[in-house]
Design an enzyme around this catalytic site. Structure first.
Site: not given
Length: 522
Positions: A165, A242, A266
């Site tokens: 990420k 996210s 997330s």
């Protein structure tokens, strides 16, 4: 830009003379596609629940879902028809296969089963499109390599590839946080975050740096700058965020591990939306050094995988000393009462099956703190910390973030010290209550309040789903507890994760327990 003209001069070959009107309908479809004339395209597909449309991202079943997909995709890439091959079945049925020449390069293929009726003439009843695969899907990846970062050792994760990420520091690479202006002004990292180093040290390699929502302040997976990563399980749906990039990379087979973060859901939400295994670890169990923060009181490191076995293997490697797991399990009827009947019904049916199979004992029922009040407390503290982390940069860079994320930062700016203090006091009480509940039982809840919404859903619909989901996911965040999203439930609209929440420190035992619940797995 000049209007694109469809060239109808491609040669047509077949096993028999074409039935009247067929090739004219084919070119009518092509003109409508290149003009993104959605009503005309809808009229050229059979209006039936069994109509099919597939591509590399998945299969859409039913005219309604196909029409919704068209409305949300924003048009098809421009292409030329290079040749058409026909297999005539009878006077009213024919298979057409077209070789495509995308203007962007490469070759593709389109297969359509056409059917003629007296009422509607020629229409498509089934279609499949094979487009040239992009070398890099920029909606999923910011940068990739072969590998981007090689393993430093051999070990139990040899051969595994990681999508990191875009919040973790990697030596020699910048952190972009889903915001182009932030990326442009960032400097390459000097050190690699311990969470990344741990996977490298176990033999894994970093495939690339994957997209995130702006500053990770969302659970939708929509990024206005780079596009929305595709949902590999539900075509035309949002991926969940996210940790959208790592989740889509893993779900589509472009990486085997997604290294991600979970502040308010997330990891668990994209895992639920895309049929993945995902672990939010106990708060603080994995070092957050080298991680761009959002709300440090809740930020956790975790991972996404396609298999429970790999999720368990990673967890045993990085968290080898588990706290024991309680023997009892529990559900929270108050939470289920807030959900749509199909979601609550799918969850209850799944629990009943697990009990009937002897995989879990009959759950007790627990009353959790009021969900709306708990979420309000969580949001206040999260907002105050998010503004503390990024407020100065947001102020100095007006317009760098947009839409719902910009609105969240606007609200965060207005949180007063008194409001934060009161919320933290309430947070402490809630944490104590939740940890007492988790002390002697594992909590079972849906991992999200819905299946993945379509990309065509309105902002109000997305926000309603977000609020309903956060009223479930915030409890693990408040408790600082581990939570596994296991892809054990499904509905007609897509997968739904079964979330297990255990006592702090029980990560490994919780994952091991979750992976034994296999009869429900799709």
């Amino acid at each position: 830009m000049a209007e694109f003209t469809v060239d109808t001069s491609a040669p047509v070959e077949g096993n028999a003379p074409l039935p009247a009107g067929l090739i004219e309908a084919f070119w009518r479809y092509e003109r409508a596609l290149m003009a993104d004339d959605v009503p005309a395209l809808d009229a050229l597909f059979v209006d039936d629940p069994s109509t099919l449309r597939g591509d590399g991202s998945g299969l859409l079943v039913g005219h309604e879902r196909i029409a919704a997909f068209r409305r949300g995709r924003g048009g098809a890439p421009k292409r030329r028809i290079l040749e058409v091959h026909a297999q005539v079945i009878d006077d009213d049925d024919a298979l057409l296969v077209a070789v495509l020449g995308p203007l962007a390069g490469g070759r593709g293929q389109q297969t359509q089963l056409w059917r003629r009726s007296d009422e509607n003439g020629w229409q498509v009843s089934a279609a499949h499109v094979s487009a040239p695969a992009p070398a890099i899907d920029p909606r999923i990846w910011r940068i990739v390599g072969t590998p981007l970062v090689g393993s430093t050792e051999t070990g139990p994760l040899d051969g595994e590839t990681v999508a990191v990420k875009d919040l973790f520091s990697i030596a020699g690479h910048r952190v972009g946080a889903g915001v182009p202006r932030y990326l442009a002004r960032a400097t390459p990292g000097r050190v690699t975050a311990p969470a990344v180093s741990a996977l490298l040290g176990a033999g894994a390699t970093v495939r690339g740096i994957a997209r995130t929502d702006e500053f990770a302040y969302s659970i939708a997976g929509v990024n206005p700058h780079y596009g929305t990563p595709p949902n590999a399980a539900v075509p035309g749906a949002i991926p969940g965020g996210s940790s959208s990039g790592p989740a889509s990379a893993v779900a589509s087979g472009q990486a085997s591990i997604g290294l991600a973060t979970d502040t308010a859901g997330s990891i668990r939400v994209p895992a639920s939306y895309q049929g993945l295994w995902g672990l939010r670890t106990t708060h603080g169990a994995i070092s957050a050094d080298g991680l761009l923060p959002l709300a440090p009181s809740f930020d956790t490191v975790g991972w996404l995988t396609r298999s429970g076995e790999l999720l368990a293997r990673i967890t045993r490697l990085l968290l080898p000393s588990p706290v024991g797991l309680p023997a009892r399990v529990a559900i929270a009827p108050g939470v289920l009462d807030t959900l749509e009947p199909d979601i609550a019904g799918t969850f209850r049916a799944g629990i009943d099956t697990l009990v009937a199979e002897g995989l879990i004992p009959k759950p007790s029922e627990v009353e959790l703190p009021d969900a709306a009040a708990a979420l309000a407390t969580f949001r206040t503290v999260q907002a105050a910390e998010a503004w503390r982390a990024h407020g100065a940069w947001i102020t100095e860079n007006p317009g760098a973030v947009s839409g719902a994320v910009a609105e969240r930062f606007r609200i965060a700016q207005a949180v007063t010290a008194e409001q934060e203090s009161e919320a933290r006091e309430q947070l402490g009480r809630l944490r104590g209550e939740l940890r007492e509940i988790l002390d002697d039982r594992v909590l079972l809840v849906p991992a999200a309040a819905s299946t993945a919404p379509q990309t065509t859903a309105s902002p109000d619909e997305i926000d309603a789903v977000r609020t309903a989901t956060l009223q479930i996911t915030c409890f693990a965040g408040i408790a600082g507890a581990p939570s596994v999203s296991a892809p054990l439930l499904s509905t007609s609209a897509g997968p739904l994760g079964l979330a297990l929440v255990g006592p702090p420190g029980s990560d490994t035992a919780l994952v091991d327990f979750a992976t034994r619940l296999t009869p429900l797995a799709r």
